[in-house]
Design a protein around this motif. Structure first.
Motif, PDB file in Angstrom:
ATOM      1  N   GLU A  20     -41.932   3.051  11.517  1.00  8.28           N
ATOM      2  CA  GLU A  20     -43.222   3.243  12.177  1.00  8.28           C
ATOM      3  C   GLU A  20     -43.698   4.690  12.016  1.00  8.28           C
ATOM      4  O   GLU A  20     -44.872   4.954  11.735  1.00  8.28           O
ATOM      5  CB  GLU A  20     -43.117   2.904  13.664  1.00  8.28           C
ATOM      6  CG  GLU A  20     -44.457   3.025  14.387  1.00  8.28           C
ATOM      7  CD  GLU A  20     -44.304   3.128  15.893  1.00  8.28           C
ATOM      8  OE1 GLU A  20     -44.839   2.269  16.600  1.00  8.28           O
ATOM      9  OE2 GLU A  20     -43.647   4.089  16.364  1.00  8.28           O
ATOM     10  N   ASN A  21     -42.786   5.625  12.183  1.00 12.67           N
ATOM     11  CA  ASN A  21     -43.126   7.042  12.042  1.00 12.67           C
ATOM     12  C   ASN A  21     -43.624   7.353  10.631  1.00 12.67           C
ATOM     13  O   ASN A  21     -44.592   8.092  10.438  1.00 12.67           O
ATOM     14  CB  ASN A  21     -41.901   7.899  12.373  1.00 12.67           C
ATOM     15  CG  ASN A  21     -42.213   9.382  12.373  1.00 12.67           C
ATOM     16  OD1 ASN A  21     -43.128   9.839  13.046  1.00 12.67           O
ATOM     17  ND2 ASN A  21     -41.452  10.147  11.605  1.00 12.67           N
ATOM     18  N   ASN A  22     -42.969   6.751   9.631  1.00  8.14           N
ATOM     19  CA  ASN A  22     -43.385   6.965   8.239  1.00  8.14           C
ATOM     20  C   ASN A  22     -44.777   6.392   7.984  1.00  8.14           C
ATOM     21  O   ASN A  22     -45.600   7.009   7.300  1.00  8.14           O
ATOM     22  CB  ASN A  22     -42.375   6.342   7.283  1.00  8.14           C
ATOM     23  CG  ASN A  22     -41.059   7.095   7.257  1.00  8.14           C
ATOM     24  OD1 ASN A  22     -40.897   8.123   7.914  1.00  8.14           O
ATOM     25  ND2 ASN A  22     -40.099   6.592   6.501  1.00  8.14           N
ATOM     26  N   PHE A  23     -45.027   5.195   8.498  1.00  8.41           N
ATOM     27  CA  PHE A  23     -46.359   4.594   8.359  1.00  8.41           C
ATOM     28  C   PHE A  23     -47.425   5.508   8.972  1.00  8.41           C
ATOM     29  O   PHE A  23     -48.508   5.686   8.413  1.00  8.41           O
ATOM     30  CB  PHE A  23     -46.408   3.229   9.034  1.00  8.41           C
ATOM     31  CG  PHE A  23     -46.046   2.077   8.139  1.00  8.41           C
ATOM     32  CD1 PHE A  23     -46.833   1.746   7.048  1.00  8.41           C
ATOM     33  CD2 PHE A  23     -44.919   1.305   8.399  1.00  8.41           C
ATOM     34  CE1 PHE A  23     -46.512   0.674   6.218  1.00  8.41           C
ATOM     35  CE2 PHE A  23     -44.587   0.235   7.577  1.00  8.41           C
ATOM     36  CZ  PHE A  23     -45.383  -0.080   6.486  1.00  8.41           C
ATOM     37  N   ASN A  24     -47.114   6.084  10.117  1.00  4.75           N
ATOM     38  CA  ASN A  24     -48.061   6.986  10.778  1.00  4.75           C
ATOM     39  C   ASN A  24     -48.410   8.173   9.893  1.00  4.75           C
ATOM     40  O   ASN A  24     -49.574   8.588   9.824  1.00  4.75           O
ATOM     41  CB  ASN A  24     -47.479   7.484  12.100  1.00  4.75           C
ATOM     42  CG  ASN A  24     -47.917   6.660  13.295  1.00  4.75           C
ATOM     43  OD1 ASN A  24     -49.057   6.733  13.714  1.00  4.75           O
ATOM     44  ND2 ASN A  24     -47.004   5.857  13.814  1.00  4.75           N
ATOM     45  N   LYS A  25     -47.421   8.720   9.227  1.00  2.95           N
ATOM     46  CA  LYS A  25     -47.653   9.882   8.370  1.00  2.95           C
ATOM     47  C   LYS A  25     -48.524   9.531   7.166  1.00  2.95           C
ATOM     48  O   LYS A  25     -49.407  10.284   6.782  1.00  2.95           O
ATOM     49  CB  LYS A  25     -46.325  10.469   7.903  1.00  2.95           C
ATOM     50  CG  LYS A  25     -45.522  11.149   8.999  1.00  2.95           C
ATOM     51  CD  LYS A  25     -44.213  11.686   8.456  1.00  2.95           C
ATOM     52  CE  LYS A  25     -43.413  12.375   9.550  1.00  2.95           C
ATOM     53  NZ  LYS A  25     -42.118  12.887   9.046  1.00  2.95           N
TER      54      LYS A  25
END
Length: 344
Positions: free
Chosen positions: A19-24
């Protein structure tokens, strides 16, 4: 206005990283909505009140449905990460205004290992939901074939996209390797990740001349002679330092649908030894070109020892791995692979 509502539900620590990677990557493109915030806060805790967690999820369904309904009214596309949130908002979305992406499903492990597929009530619920989509985005050929063969999804509805690796999270240029070589294992579930075999080799004296670091909270790896590193949090200076000081990532896993650690290792300039049961391995590493993919944990460890004992210079392989990974998984390439499908 952002035209995509991305609904996430990080179920575990790996899901939180994804999820954090998608946000970036998609912060300029997607509006993000996380289902069940309270569950997110409990991830990784040993003492989780499962009953209270289930109650929280049920309550969160009503909020989710209101959010999806409002997004559809604004003519947004709904992109679900995982099947559960699509089930929870069923009959609000349709195949014209929605898409789904995920890295795992109920049958994937048995399918990969050649076991009998368990077709229970949950299986048929998943099948029903998946057949309502005409845009299913996956990151591995294993998952694509699983959907075609087990769930009977038409191939034209399945799109191969790039995994949301974060090439910038570490981005450490490969260093010159010096003896003793520094080998790294990272993982929570020792047996599933094949680390029990690493420990056997260590106890049998087969890993002499290697500096072994094991990043895990499992105390079974707390052995004299092993650099045991528990409680290491992603993104901290300790986390980066461990990768910067390593030469090889050893992940002899028995099953991993989406091991993000492979991307972290490649972006940190490590040479990767893993198994074909890391289903996304071939998307990160080209076998015998810039890394090694073996069929099982023992062969994986043996191959690493073979390369080390043959005194093969691994520096060229480390550079090839780093360069090919960073080029393939640039933010722009990952972004385009998703946006192109969603715009169809």
């Amino acid at each position: 206005m952002k035209k995509v509502l991305f609904v996430t539900f990080p179920f575990d620590l790996g899901g939180r990283t994804i999820e954090n990677n998608f946000n970036k990557v998609f912060k300029q493109d997607f509006e993000f909505y996380r289902f069940s915030e309270k569950h997110y806060d409990l991830i990784g805790l040993k003492k989780m009140d499962k009953f209270a967690d289930y109650v929280t999820r049920i309550k969160s369904i009503f909020t989710l449905r209101a959010k999806v309904k409002a997004a559809i009214k604004e003519e947004k596309t709904i992109l679900f990460y995982g099947v559960f949130t699509a089930i929870a908002s069923i009959f609000l979305w349709n195949n014209r205004n929605s898409a789904i992406t995920f890295d795992w499903n109920r049958s994937l492990k048995d399918y990969t290992l050649g076991n009998k597929i368990k077709k229970d009530f949950g299986f048929y619920i998943h099948k029903f939901i998946l057949h309502r989509f005409t845009k299913i985005l996956v990151c591995s050929d294993f998952l694509k074939q699983n959907l075609i063969e087990v769930f009977k999804i038409e191939e034209r509805f399945i799109y191969k996209v790039l995994a949301p690796f974060d090439v910038n999270s570490l981005n450490i240029i490969p260093r010159e390797s010096k003896k003793p070589l520094k080998v790294l294992f990272v993982g929570g579930e020792i047996k599933r990740k094949g680390a029990d075999e690493i420990i056997k080799y260590f106890n049998n004296g087969r890993l002499k001349g290697i500096n072994l670091t094991m990043v895990t909270n499992d105390r079974v790896a707390d052995i004299n002679g092993i650099n045991f590193r528990p409680n290491i949090k992603f993104g901290t200076s300790e986390h980066s330092e461990i990768f910067a000081q390593s030469d090889i990532l050893l992940l002899p896993t028995r099953f991993d649908s989406y091991p993000m650690i492979l991307g972290e290792a490649a972006s940190a300039g490590l040479l990767i030894f893993t198994t074909s049961n890391a289903l996304i391995a071939s998307e990160v590493t080209e076998n015998n070109v810039n890394g090694f993919i073996l069929s099982n944990p023992v062969d994986c460890i043996e191959k690493m020892l073979e390369v080390i004992e043959a005194q093969i210079s691994i520096d060229d392989l480390k550079h090839k791995s780093y360069e090919s990974f960073c080029e393939k998984y640039s933010y722009e390439n990952v972004r385009e692979s998703y946006i192109n499908v969603l715009n169809k």
